[in-house]
Design an enzyme around this catalytic site. Sequence first.
Site, mmCIF file in Angstrom:
data_model
loop_
_atom_site.group_PDB
_atom_site.id
_atom_site.type_symbol
_atom_site.label_atom_id
_atom_site.label_comp_id
_atom_site.label_asym_id
_atom_site.label_seq_id
_atom_site.Cartn_x
_atom_site.Cartn_y
_atom_site.Cartn_z
ATOM 1 N N SER A 1 0.822 -1.213 0.000
ATOM 2 C CA SER A 1 0.000 0.000 0.000
ATOM 3 C C SER A 1 0.854 1.260 0.000
ATOM 4 C CB SER A 1 -0.888 0.046 1.241
ATOM 5 O OG SER A 1 -1.680 -1.104 1.323
HETATM 6 N N1 SAH Z 1 0.059 -5.499 4.188
HETATM 7 C C1 SAH Z 1 0.859 -5.802 3.012
HETATM 8 C C2 SAH Z 1 0.121 -5.615 1.710
HETATM 9 C C3 SAH Z 1 -0.918 -6.666 1.547
HETATM 10 S S1 SAH Z 1 -1.527 -6.955 -0.074
HETATM 11 C C4 SAH Z 1 2.148 -5.007 3.003
HETATM 12 O O1 SAH Z 1 2.370 -4.186 3.900
HETATM 13 O O2 SAH Z 1 2.950 -5.245 2.100
HETATM 14 C C5 SAH Z 1 -2.835 -8.037 0.418
HETATM 15 C C6 SAH Z 1 -2.386 -9.388 0.867
HETATM 16 O O3 SAH Z 1 -3.535 -10.084 1.331
HETATM 17 C C7 SAH Z 1 -1.800 -10.236 -0.249
HETATM 18 O O4 SAH Z 1 -0.490 -10.590 0.059
HETATM 19 C C8 SAH Z 1 -2.732 -11.457 -0.306
HETATM 20 O O5 SAH Z 1 -2.052 -12.668 -0.556
HETATM 21 C C9 SAH Z 1 -3.341 -11.442 1.081
HETATM 22 N N2 SAH Z 1 -4.601 -12.175 1.212
HETATM 23 C C10 SAH Z 1 -5.693 -12.161 0.402
HETATM 24 N N3 SAH Z 1 -6.645 -12.978 0.887
HETATM 25 C C11 SAH Z 1 -6.157 -13.534 2.015
HETATM 26 C C12 SAH Z 1 -6.659 -14.479 2.975
HETATM 27 N N4 SAH Z 1 -7.865 -15.023 2.877
HETATM 28 N N5 SAH Z 1 -5.864 -14.800 4.019
HETATM 29 C C13 SAH Z 1 -4.632 -14.276 4.152
HETATM 30 N N6 SAH Z 1 -4.094 -13.395 3.280
HETATM 31 C C14 SAH Z 1 -4.853 -13.032 2.231
#
Ligand code: SAH
Length: 210
Positions: free
Chosen positions: A60
Site C-alpha cells: 500500500s
Molecule cells: N500489508 C501488506 C500488503 C498486503 S496486499 C504489506 O504491507 O505489504 C494483500 C495481501 O492479502 C496479499 O499478500 C494477499 O495474498 C493477502 N490475502 C488475500 N486474501 C487472504 C486471505 N484469505 N488470508 C490471508 N491473506 C490473504
Amino acid sequence: MTPEERKMSLVFALRSQGIRDQAVLKVMENVDRGIFVNGTFAERAYEDTPLPIDCGQTISQPFIVALMTEALEIGPRDKVLEIGTGSGYQAAILAGLARRVYTMDRHRSLVRSARERFDALGLTNITPHAADGSFGWPEQAPFDRIILTAAAEDPPGPLLAQLKPGGIMVLPVGQSDSMQTLIQVKKTENGLDYREIRDVRFVPLLEGMV
Ligand code: SAH
C-alpha cells in the site's frame, strides 16, 4: 536525496495529508520501506505510492498504511492480528507500536520472504503464519486489534469473534473490483460501532492457500 531527506519528505507527505499521531509518524519515519520492495521498484520505495510486490500483490501507499495504523489506536500492550502480510511492511510498522503482532497470508512464498525481512531487521515481536486469514487465528485469539489489508465484502465473522471487547478492527470493505470503503469497527458493550474513514482500493480477500 539522502536517506535523511527521504525520511523527512515522507513524514511531510503524511502530515500534509492529515496524519497527526506522533507515534505513528515516528515509526513510519524509522521503518525503511526500501527493504520491503524488490529490485526494480526499490528506488521508488520512498514515494507516497502503492507498488507491486511478488505474487501479483501490492504494498500500500505509505499514507494508507499510516491512516490504517492511526485508526487502530494501538497501545504498547496490544496484541495485534494482521490479515495480508504481503511484503511485511505494515506488520513492521505495527510491531513498532504494539506488544506483539501476528500476521497471516495465503501466499506461502510471501510469508517466507516477510519472515526473512523480520529476522534481518531483528523484529522479534512479529509471528508470521501462512494460512487463510478469513478464519483468523483461533489458537492466538483474542486480539486487541485486527487489521485486514485485503478487501472483504463484510467484516468476516470469525475475525469479529476473535476481537476482544473494547477492541478495534480496521479493514477495507466492498466488492472486490470496484471502490471499497475503509472502515473502523469498535467492539463495545452494546455491540459494534462502525465508522467510515475514506474510499480505498485494495486487492480482494480470497479463499484458500497458494
Ligand atoms: N500489508 C501488506 C500488503 C498486503 S496486499 C504489506 O504491507 O505489504 C494483500 C495481501 O492479502 C496479499 O499478500 C494477499 O495474498 C493477502 N490475502 C488475500 N486474501 C487472504 C486471505 N484469505 N488470508 C490471508 N491473506 C490473504
